[in-house]
Design a protein around this motif. Structure first.
Motif, PDB file in Angstrom:
ATOM      1  N   ALA A  52       0.883   1.259  -7.132  1.00 53.85           N
ATOM      2  CA  ALA A  52       1.574   1.051  -5.853  1.00 53.85           C
ATOM      3  C   ALA A  52       2.974   0.474  -6.042  1.00 53.85           C
ATOM      4  O   ALA A  52       3.923   0.887  -5.372  1.00 53.85           O
ATOM      5  CB  ALA A  52       0.743   0.141  -4.954  1.00 53.85           C
ATOM      6  N   VAL A 109      -2.621   5.273  -2.955  1.00 49.00           N
ATOM      7  CA  VAL A 109      -1.360   4.509  -3.028  1.00 49.00           C
ATOM      8  C   VAL A 109      -0.287   5.254  -3.821  1.00 49.00           C
ATOM      9  O   VAL A 109       0.871   4.819  -3.843  1.00 49.00           O
ATOM     10  CB  VAL A 109      -1.581   3.110  -3.658  1.00 49.00           C
ATOM     11  CG1 VAL A 109      -2.564   2.301  -2.832  1.00 49.00           C
ATOM     12  CG2 VAL A 109      -2.049   3.222  -5.098  1.00 49.00           C
ATOM     13  N   PHE A 113       0.824  -1.208   0.000  1.00 47.77           N
ATOM     14  CA  PHE A 113       0.000   0.000   0.000  1.00 47.77           C
ATOM     15  C   PHE A 113       0.862   1.263   0.000  1.00 47.77           C
ATOM     16  O   PHE A 113       0.526   2.259  -0.648  1.00 47.77           O
ATOM     17  CB  PHE A 113      -0.931   0.006   1.214  1.00 47.77           C
ATOM     18  CG  PHE A 113      -2.038   1.017   1.132  1.00 47.77           C
ATOM     19  CD1 PHE A 113      -3.216   0.720   0.473  1.00 47.77           C
ATOM     20  CD2 PHE A 113      -1.897   2.283   1.691  1.00 47.77           C
ATOM     21  CE1 PHE A 113      -4.246   1.655   0.376  1.00 47.77           C
ATOM     22  CE2 PHE A 113      -2.910   3.222   1.596  1.00 47.77           C
ATOM     23  CZ  PHE A 113      -4.077   2.907   0.941  1.00 47.77           C
TER      24      PHE A 113
END
Length: 416
Positions: A241, A263, A139
């Motif tokens: 991400a 993200v 994340f």
């Protein structure tokens, strides 16, 4: 022997139609997934393909009808609740009646759709995407990438005709400080379901040239908040991400951040804010340099003025002869001052020339120029072979020429 009773097909379908339309005319609420909306703008009617899936497999399928008058009202409700239009790949709860037509067959005549249910489904998908990215430990991955002090070279995912993209360029290109940026546009669809696949495709293309770019900017503007649910898609958010370069997002909305924005390295409300951020990064680098240069110049001037004052005072104390001596020393000091500036300027010019020569030498030694001179490069398993002792009979090698490549198998080795 009894005679066969033969019915025309139309009579059979009419019987079916009478049974279904008589006994199945009650309105019911049905949960289904719209695989394809099949909206026809010239008539305004919709014929959605509805399915139910279990473990990824279709277990039920039925065609729907939404007549123009109902479709306009339903779409308006979706915009007010979800901030986007009714579209493909939505899970919905519809109010409908079952109908049968002799030509068009069985269908759901859709009278209404509950957008609140779909809103809940989208929120559920968003929450699941966030949880999955956290469980995978990625994340915060893009936030840990390194943004250079001077982010000058940008890969931009947008549409050339997008107002947001044009606003971004206006701020970047017309900045009053003359900061120079280099950027390349990678066009993609910026809203709706196709946005996921096209943005991901461009991210994968940019990744091949990651050494060229300092950062990636995903820019969308001028479209309001319609069609933003694609940015909550897990696959798109994951690609952002784990991307090896900082990803800056400016998709133009004021509500809660999408998963893709959460993200990303840094998210902005508008594309203009991205441009202002990049200019501020240049400010943060250039201002300390300017301040240091000013301090050095001011310090040098102050030192010379102080020395001049001291020399003037000494000249007055020691009289005319001493004054002439001190004047001579001042002239010498002034001469050395000029020499110092001249030598510094010459040294900088020399160093600049040497850097240009080095750049030219590096260019001459590039693989492309070496190939142009008739040489070739042989690789084994992607590694360059510089010595025959690194090969064995039967090895497969690839040889690159200026134009094209050739593969071969080693039959004989002479390492002398």
């Amino acid at each position: 022997m009894s005679t066969k009773q033969i019915f025309p097909l139309s009579k059979l379908t009419l019987a079916i139609e009478n049974v279904i339309n008589t006994h199945c005319s009650k309105m019911v609420w049905v949960k289904a997934e719209i695989v394809k909306l099949n909206h026809y703008p010239h008539t305004g009617h919709c014929y959605p393909d509805l399915v139910e899936k279990s473990n990824g497999k279709i277990v039920a399928e039925l065609r729907g009808n939404i007549w123009k008058s109902n479709f306009d009202k339903i779409n308006e409700k979706f915009r007010s609740v979800l901030n986007e239009d009714l579209r493909d790949d939505m899970t919905v709860v519809v109010q409908a009646t079952v109908t049968f037509h002799s030509v068009y067959g069985l269908a759901l005549n859709i009278l209404d759709i509950d957008p609140e249910f779909t809103l809940g489904e989208l929120a559920k998908q968003r929450a699941e995407a966030i949880k999955k990215l956290n469980d995978e430990g990625i994340f915060e991955a893009n936030k840990d990438t390194l943004l250079p002090k001077l982010p000058k070279t940008l890969a931009i995912i947008s549409v050339e005709s997008s107002k947001g993209y044009q606003d971004f360029l206006n701020v970047i290109d017309s900045n009053p400080w003359g900061y120079q940026f280099h950027y390349k546009l990678f066009p993609a669809v910026l809203q709706g379901e196709r946005a996921v696949s096209t943005i991901n495709a461009q991210l994968k293309k940019i990744k091949k040239y990651k050494k060229i770019f300092d950062a990636v900017a995903i820019i969308r503007g001028g479209g309001g908040e319609i069609g933003l649910s694609c940015y909550d898609n897990y696959n798109l958010a994951k690609e952002i991400a784990i991307f090896p370069l900082p990803v800056l997002t400016g998709i133009g909305h004021s509500t809660n951040e999408t998963v893709s924005e959460l993200v990303s390295y840094k998210s902005f409300i508008t594309p203009t804010k991205i441009a202002e951020f990049l200019l501020q990064e240049f400010h943060n680098f250039s201002q300390p340099l300017e301040e240091s240069a000013h301090k050095i110049k001011s310090g040098a001037m102050l030192l010379f003025e102080r020395q001049h004052t001291q020399l003037s005072q000494a000249s007055s104390s020691f009289g005319f002869l001493a004054g002439r001596t001190l004047d001579r020393e001042k002239n010498i000091l002034s001469f050395y001052q000029q020499m110092l500036f001249s030598a510094s300027k010459a040294l900088l010019k020399q160093e600049s020339s040497e850097l240009k020569n080095i750049a030219i030498s590096v260019e001459h030694l590039s693989p492309a120029n070496i190939l142009k001179r008739g040489f070739s490069i042989t690789r084994k398993e992607g590694k360059v072979i510089t010595n025959a002792s690194l090969l064995a009979e039967g090895d497969l090698v690839e040889t690159e020429f200026l134009s094209g490549k050739a593969s071969a198998e080693i039959k004989n080795i002479n390492d002398k």
